[in-house]
Design an enzyme around this catalytic site. Sequence first.
Site, PDB file in Angstrom:
ATOM      1  N   LYS A  80       0.846  -1.204   0.000  1.00 23.38           N
ATOM      2  CA  LYS A  80       0.000   0.000   0.000  1.00 23.38           C
ATOM      3  C   LYS A  80       0.879   1.252   0.000  1.00 23.38           C
ATOM      4  CE  LYS A  80      -3.965   1.901   2.604  1.00 23.38           C
ATOM      5  NZ  LYS A  80      -4.833   1.720   3.787  1.00 23.38           N
ATOM      6  N   SER A 155      -9.755   1.532   2.723  1.00 24.67           N
ATOM      7  CA  SER A 155      -8.937   2.330   1.850  1.00 24.67           C
ATOM      8  C   SER A 155      -7.864   1.544   1.093  1.00 24.67           C
ATOM      9  CB  SER A 155      -8.246   3.422   2.669  1.00 24.67           C
ATOM     10  OG  SER A 155      -7.379   2.847   3.632  1.00 24.67           O
ATOM     11  N   SER A 179      -9.866  -0.829   6.926  1.00 23.02           N
ATOM     12  CA  SER A 179      -9.302  -0.691   5.575  1.00 23.02           C
ATOM     13  C   SER A 179      -8.564  -1.900   5.031  1.00 23.02           C
ATOM     14  CB  SER A 179      -8.371   0.512   5.520  1.00 23.02           C
ATOM     15  OG  SER A 179      -9.138   1.674   5.386  1.00 23.02           O
TER      16      SER A 179
HETATM   17  N1  GLN Z   1     -13.465   3.335   5.988  1.00 21.92           N
HETATM   18  C1  GLN Z   1     -12.852   3.798   7.188  1.00 21.92           C
HETATM   19  C2  GLN Z   1     -12.647   5.284   7.114  1.00 21.92           C
HETATM   20  O1  GLN Z   1     -13.002   5.850   6.151  1.00 21.92           O
HETATM   21  C3  GLN Z   1     -11.600   3.041   7.484  1.00 21.92           C
HETATM   22  C4  GLN Z   1     -10.336   3.660   7.072  1.00 21.92           C
HETATM   23  C5  GLN Z   1      -9.114   2.860   7.430  1.00 21.92           C
HETATM   24  O2  GLN Z   1      -9.198   1.806   8.061  1.00 21.92           O
HETATM   25  N2  GLN Z   1      -7.966   3.394   7.074  1.00 21.92           N
HETATM   26  O3  GLN Z   1     -12.139   5.889   8.004  1.00 21.92           O
END
Ligand code: GLN
Length: 471
Positions: A80, A155, A179
């Site tokens: 990532k 994400s 994420s």
């Molecule tokens: N979807 C969650 C958010 O928007 C999780 C993000 C993450 O785990 N980095 O914050």
Amino acid sequence: MTIALETLTITDASRKLSHGEFSARELTESYLSRIERENAGLNAYLEVFDDCAEQASRIDERRAKGEALGSLAGIPLAVKDNILIEGRRASSASKILEGYRAPYDATVIRKLKEAGAVLLGRTNMDEFAMGGSTENSAFGPTKNPHDTSRVPGGSSGGSAAAVAGNLALAALGSDTGGSIRQPAAFCGVVGLKPSYGRVSRSGLMAMASSLDQIGPFAKTVADAELLFEAIAGRDPMDSTTLDPAQIQKKNKRAKRIGVPRRFLEKGVNAKILARFEETLTTLRGKGYKVCDIELPTITHSLAVYYIIMPAEVSTNLARFDGVRYGLHVDGDDLYGDYIKTRGAGFGREAKRRIILGTYVLSAGYYDAYYAQACKVRAVIRREFEESFRAVDAIAIPTTPSPAFAIGEKADDPLKMYLEDIFTVPANIAELPAISIPAGKTMPGLPVGFQLIAPYCGESALFSIGKDIDGD
Ligand code: GLN
């Protein structure tokens, strides 16, 4: 040479590499040609490194010399784009990091290199890991390999799509509120969020420091375990990492699974619930005892998350000031430089969360929001601890619905945030959690089954997980 990438796992590939069925270079080249064909359509990678074949050849040479090789020797992985790799660009899919190159390796990268992994490239993501669809990337959305009109989740959508589309054998992502697990569920792969402190965050661009963890995406639970073992451990560069001596090893086999039924009454897609029940039935058939449990405060997890997370985001993103990293836009004075750089560099979601976070931390509202959320967080943590006296793991679906269409929720942040309902509790309580593919909904979209274990109870997740994915 053609290698059947669809069915390959890390375990298989390692065996075949050591038996000489193919070389690391051949394996890497198979992935590179797949990437060449598929990446333009999926947008899983933001960059494919130009020295992948050389990295693989170095492993082949060392193997030929009979050198001792690490657990991931010759295994091609995707990373990532918020994890630093020395000398490479790192952007967190944000324009504000334009031109930035990482000055050092994240600890997890150092460990992967020591284990002999081949790093294929940087994967797409929501900007600074904020989002659940990869649509918040400054470089366009990633597509779900199961249906390219749909999101891969986020994400870490690029990493999940890379593994699901066989553009990498496995990958690293980061999980602050889901994420890793949510994109794993949407893409039909395994995703693990380790216990807070099991994996070093040194070299991970911070989103919300009290919630962030790096973890693996893989095709099987066994592969996820292998990757987790390679990256976990105490690190002097991250004072929140645990000493292995602090980790209690439980030898008793995890056999009792709790289901917080009341929590599942909250608008879950019927097909997701049906697959969830089928998986519970499979587990019962394998000798597990499944019972209902109560976690009354868990319903407030999402509210707590969307206060604590932006508070930490607003602080962490303050460092992107146009002076220290990446983009710089000239204003009339220093303050003007800040305003112009941050205005041009951050996307809408990053700005929204910085504003929200600044608000909940401001003098007049700190007690009403941030301090209150921290108290509720402590209650949630305690309720989990208490429930683990009666059960070895807790099961809930990973997501309330399968992968949604690109654009479907992009203009409605609240709808997007609601998608995180089942994943944020594990981050709030610092617990390890895994998403395992558990069937599909009708149009062929994958569904994730989530297990949460007690603190540092990753081994329970792996043993139950293997009973689900049959490895
Ligand atoms: N979807 C969650 C958010 O928007 C999780 C993000 C993450 O785990 N980095 O914050």
